[in-house]
Design a protein around this motif. Sequence first.
Motif, short mmCIF file in Angstrom:
data_model
loop_
_atom_site.label_atom_id
_atom_site.label_comp_id
_atom_site.label_asym_id
_atom_site.label_seq_id
_atom_site.Cartn_x
_atom_site.Cartn_y
_atom_site.Cartn_z
N ALA A 1 0.84 -1.28 0.07
CA ALA A 1 0.05 -0.22 0.05
C ALA A 1 0.76 1.04 -0.07
N ARG A 2 1.81 1.11 0.69
CA ARG A 2 2.90 2.48 0.85
C ARG A 2 3.46 2.62 -0.45
N HIS A 3 4.03 1.39 -0.96
CA HIS A 3 4.76 1.68 -2.27
C HIS A 3 3.70 2.16 -3.51
N ILE A 4 2.63 1.58 -3.49
CA ILE A 4 1.67 2.17 -4.59
C ILE A 4 1.43 3.74 -4.28
N LYS B 1 2.47 8.81 -6.83
CA LYS B 1 3.16 10.20 -6.71
C LYS B 1 4.06 10.58 -7.88
N LEU B 2 5.14 9.59 -7.83
CA LEU B 2 6.25 9.64 -8.48
C LEU B 2 5.74 9.49 -9.93
N TYR B 3 4.82 8.72 -10.26
CA TYR B 3 4.39 8.36 -11.79
C TYR B 3 3.40 9.97 -12.42
N ALA B 4 2.87 10.33 -11.29
CA ALA B 4 1.96 11.58 -11.59
C ALA B 4 3.15 12.83 -12.12
N GLN B 5 4.14 12.79 -11.52
CA GLN B 5 5.22 13.84 -11.85
C GLN B 5 5.71 13.44 -13.06
N ARG B 6 6.07 12.39 -13.36
CA ARG B 6 6.81 11.89 -14.37
C ARG B 6 5.93 11.88 -15.98
N ARG B 7 4.53 11.79 -15.36
CA ARG B 7 3.57 11.82 -16.55
C ARG B 7 3.50 13.15 -16.83
N LYS B 8 3.35 14.04 -16.04
CA LYS B 8 3.31 15.53 -16.36
C LYS B 8 4.68 16.06 -17.11
N ALA B 9 5.67 15.94 -16.56
CA ALA B 9 7.08 16.28 -17.07
C ALA B 9 7.13 15.73 -18.63
N VAL C 1 3.05 5.62 -25.58
CA VAL C 1 4.32 5.50 -25.26
C VAL C 1 4.44 5.50 -23.48
N ASN C 2 5.15 4.85 -23.13
CA ASN C 2 5.43 4.69 -21.57
C ASN C 2 6.10 6.03 -20.96
N PHE C 3 5.79 6.34 -19.97
CA PHE C 3 6.32 7.44 -19.32
C PHE C 3 7.12 7.09 -17.88
N THR C 4 6.73 5.96 -17.39
CA THR C 4 7.13 5.66 -16.13
C THR C 4 8.68 5.70 -15.70
N ASN C 5 9.52 5.54 -16.83
CA ASN C 5 11.07 5.50 -16.61
C ASN C 5 11.63 7.09 -17.12
N ILE C 6 10.87 7.82 -17.34
CA ILE C 6 11.36 9.05 -17.81
C ILE C 6 11.28 9.91 -16.66
N GLY C 7 12.70 10.49 -16.18
CA GLY C 7 12.79 11.14 -15.22
C GLY C 7 12.55 12.70 -14.93
N SER C 8 12.49 13.17 -16.30
CA SER C 8 12.39 14.77 -16.25
C SER C 8 11.85 15.17 -17.80
N GLN C 9 11.59 16.52 -17.48
CA GLN C 9 11.17 17.23 -18.77
C GLN C 9 12.40 17.05 -19.99
N SER C 10 13.50 17.42 -19.42
CA SER C 10 14.70 17.52 -20.24
C SER C 10 14.78 16.16 -21.09
N VAL C 11 14.78 15.11 -20.20
CA VAL C 11 14.88 13.66 -20.71
C VAL C 11 13.83 13.73 -21.77
N ALA C 12 12.49 14.11 -21.64
CA ALA C 12 11.52 13.93 -22.55
C ALA C 12 11.63 14.74 -23.64
N GLU C 13 12.11 15.94 -23.51
CA GLU C 13 12.56 16.78 -24.68
C GLU C 13 13.56 16.11 -25.64
N HIS C 14 14.54 15.46 -24.98
CA HIS C 14 15.51 14.91 -25.85
C HIS C 14 14.72 13.76 -26.56
N LEU C 15 14.15 12.75 -26.22
CA LEU C 15 13.54 11.63 -26.54
C LEU C 15 12.67 12.25 -27.91
#
Length: 239
Positions: free
Chosen positions: A135-138, A143-151, A217-231
Amino acid sequence: MVISDGLKAAHGAVAAVVTPAHQSPLGMSLILPRRLALLDWAAKSKSWIIEDDYDGEYRYVSRPLPALKSLDRNGRVLYSGTFSKVLFPGLRLAYLVVPEDLVERFEHISQTLAGGSPELTQAIVTAFIKEGHVARHIQRMRKLYAQRRKATAIGLETVLGKHMSIASQPGGMHLILQLKNQQSDRLLSARMRESGLYAEALADWTMLSEAPAALLVNFTNIGSQSVAEHLAKRILQLM
Ligand SMILES: Cc1ncc(COP(=O)(O)O)c(C=O)c1O
């Protein structure tokens, strides 16, 4: 799923396989009146609903929706979930919640047909759940995936905004990029794969002859907006 359309298309159906939390792959949720209509159909026709809740834990706009199974007063829903998304796919562990009077029958079928899941793995995951870690992990991952999704969405839109738009979805682990200018999703995803990127074409997920062109496209392993821009710049070069 539009239940009345489903009834017309498959009048004598004995089962319906549905993904009510997040339609696979477009991600919308099945609204309550349709959930009730589906349950009503199953109760009246003594049919089965197989509820495939493969990633319902990852919902970013509100709390996860209650399962369709929780509305099932007539024991017609078989609810399946998996640990592939909330823990990791290598576990090869999933579960099926069935009406109580069918447990024995399902156990028998599962012992006969399934490859089996190691008891040690099951015991470890059971302890992990009971001690509250899952439950804690989820919660942390949501939270982390919400940030990554937005970035990821901002990064992709910054570079590719002229060529595609991102469909808004309440949850899931991938984004849907709708292609503009009549581009072929199959062609673009094939080019991406050739150059070491991965995306799936919506065309490969549909039975319609003319589906809108889109990439998954998967977003869960994209750590930041700059990585997304590079891709995104790499994708732009392939268009
Ligand atoms: C629609 C759907 N159902 C179920 C699953 C779960 O599959 P598994 O537990 O084999 O990883 C997935 C995994 O991606 C899926 O996309």
